[in-house]
Enzyme design. Structure first.
Site, PDB file in Angstrom:
ATOM      1  N   ASN A  61     -11.777  26.186 -65.066  1.00 42.87           N
ATOM      2  CA  ASN A  61     -11.108  25.515 -63.943  1.00 42.87           C
ATOM      3  C   ASN A  61     -11.263  24.000 -64.045  1.00 42.87           C
ATOM      4  OD1 ASN A  61     -13.770  26.320 -63.342  1.00 42.87           O
ATOM      5  ND2 ASN A  61     -13.455  26.206 -61.142  1.00 42.87           N
ATOM      6  N   GLU A  63     -10.685  20.745 -61.698  1.00 39.11           N
ATOM      7  CA  GLU A  63     -10.441  20.341 -60.301  1.00 39.11           C
ATOM      8  C   GLU A  63      -9.931  18.900 -60.218  1.00 39.11           C
ATOM      9  OE1 GLU A  63     -14.007  21.414 -58.129  1.00 39.11           O
ATOM     10  OE2 GLU A  63     -13.481  23.541 -58.267  1.00 39.11           O
ATOM     11  N   CYS A  72      -6.953  26.814 -61.745  1.00 37.89           N
ATOM     12  CA  CYS A  72      -7.946  27.848 -62.028  1.00 37.89           C
ATOM     13  C   CYS A  72      -8.098  28.065 -63.532  1.00 37.89           C
ATOM     14  CB  CYS A  72      -7.507  29.184 -61.425  1.00 37.89           C
ATOM     15  SG  CYS A  72      -7.493  29.221 -59.632  1.00 37.89           S
ATOM     16  N   GLU A  74      -8.058  30.894 -65.192  1.00 37.32           N
ATOM     17  CA  GLU A  74      -7.124  31.879 -65.764  1.00 37.32           C
ATOM     18  C   GLU A  74      -5.803  31.220 -66.142  1.00 37.32           C
ATOM     19  OE1 GLU A  74      -8.913  32.087 -63.015  1.00 37.32           O
ATOM     20  OE2 GLU A  74      -9.395  34.149 -62.458  1.00 37.32           O
ATOM     21  N   CYS A 111      -7.421  34.771 -58.334  1.00 36.42           N
ATOM     22  CA  CYS A 111      -6.756  34.481 -57.056  1.00 36.42           C
ATOM     23  C   CYS A 111      -5.299  34.970 -57.106  1.00 36.42           C
ATOM     24  CB  CYS A 111      -6.807  32.984 -56.757  1.00 36.42           C
ATOM     25  SG  CYS A 111      -5.622  32.014 -57.710  1.00 36.42           S
ATOM     26  N   CYS A 114      -2.967  33.221 -59.646  1.00 38.01           N
ATOM     27  CA  CYS A 114      -3.255  33.614 -61.036  1.00 38.01           C
ATOM     28  C   CYS A 114      -2.740  35.025 -61.307  1.00 38.01           C
ATOM     29  CB  CYS A 114      -4.754  33.533 -61.319  1.00 38.01           C
ATOM     30  SG  CYS A 114      -5.336  31.833 -61.462  1.00 38.01           S
TER      31      CYS A 114
HETATM   32  N1  THU Z   1     -11.211  29.568 -59.351  1.00 38.16           N
HETATM   33  C1  THU Z   1     -10.838  29.960 -60.608  1.00 38.16           C
HETATM   34  O1  THU Z   1     -10.813  29.149 -61.540  1.00 38.16           O
HETATM   35  N2  THU Z   1     -10.521  31.253 -60.810  1.00 38.16           N
HETATM   36  C2  THU Z   1     -10.612  32.231 -59.870  1.00 38.16           C
HETATM   37  O2  THU Z   1     -10.354  33.389 -60.184  1.00 38.16           O
HETATM   38  C3  THU Z   1     -11.005  31.890 -58.507  1.00 38.16           C
HETATM   39  C4  THU Z   1     -11.248  30.462 -58.217  1.00 38.16           C
HETATM   40  C5  THU Z   1     -11.604  28.184 -59.150  1.00 38.16           C
HETATM   41  C6  THU Z   1     -10.718  27.331 -58.295  1.00 38.16           C
HETATM   42  C7  THU Z   1     -11.694  26.251 -57.837  1.00 38.16           C
HETATM   43  O3  THU Z   1     -11.794  25.270 -58.861  1.00 38.16           O
HETATM   44  C8  THU Z   1     -13.023  26.976 -57.747  1.00 38.16           C
HETATM   45  O4  THU Z   1     -12.871  28.154 -58.521  1.00 38.16           O
HETATM   46  C9  THU Z   1     -13.435  27.344 -56.328  1.00 38.16           C
HETATM   47  O5  THU Z   1     -12.427  28.032 -55.693  1.00 38.16           O
END
Ligand code: THU
Length: 159
Positions: A61, A63, A72, A74, A111, A114
């Protein structure tokens, strides 16, 4: 009135029960958490994809101060694969998450956004993708297709 009940099939394995390829993919997802850019959530997610040609590619991920601009793990991994290996289907994806010094005890599940992107991959390559969700107690949830996680989905067939 009619009721429709949908079921999701999840097989729960211990890591030791996984095949060597599955273990390798999970290890790659765990390793990918290390390079996540997560100054806002401190929640590091890693995703590893097994491509049709046997190669493994990873993502994590990323940000952003403007929160929705981040992505994310994925989708980072899938878009990298699709951008660089457009002819390769994705056989399997493994996902792991690291928070406060350890891998999350509960498995991490993709999520909604994704899931929609993973569905597009299955439709694009006309092949189901195996999903491996890692939990820090060394349990792995295995699902045969993203459709298990996204029932009643909206895909190309609706257009
Ligand atoms: N996140 C992911 O990268 N994948 C997931 O399956 C769930 C959430 C990330 C998004 C954000 O950067 C952090 O996790 C907290 O939500």
């Amino acid at each position: 009135m009619k009721e429709i009940n949908l079921t999701t099939k999840i097989r729960v394995y211990l890591i030791d029960e996984c095949t060597d390829v599955e273990k390798k993919l999970i290890e790659a997802a765990k390793l990918a958490t290390k390079d996540a850019y997560v100054p806002y959530s401190n929640f590091s997610v890693g995703a590893a994809l097994l491509l049709g040609n046997g190669e493994i590619v990873t993502g994590n991920n990323q940000e952003n101060a403007a929160y929705p601009s981040g992505l994310c793990a994925e989708r980072t991994a899938v878009f990298f694969a699709n951008a660089n290996y457009p002819d390769q289907n994705i056989e399997a994806i493994a996902v792991a998450a690291h928070y406060k010094g350890e891998f999350t005890k509960d498995v991490i599940t993709p999520c909604g956004a994704c899931r929609q992107v993973l569905l597009e991959v299955e439709n694009r390559y006309k092949k189901p993708m195996k999903i491996l969700l890692y939990g820090g107690n060394d349990e792995v949830y295995q699902l045969d297709s993203i459709k298990e996680l996204l029932p009643l989905s909206f895909g190309e067939e609706m257009l």
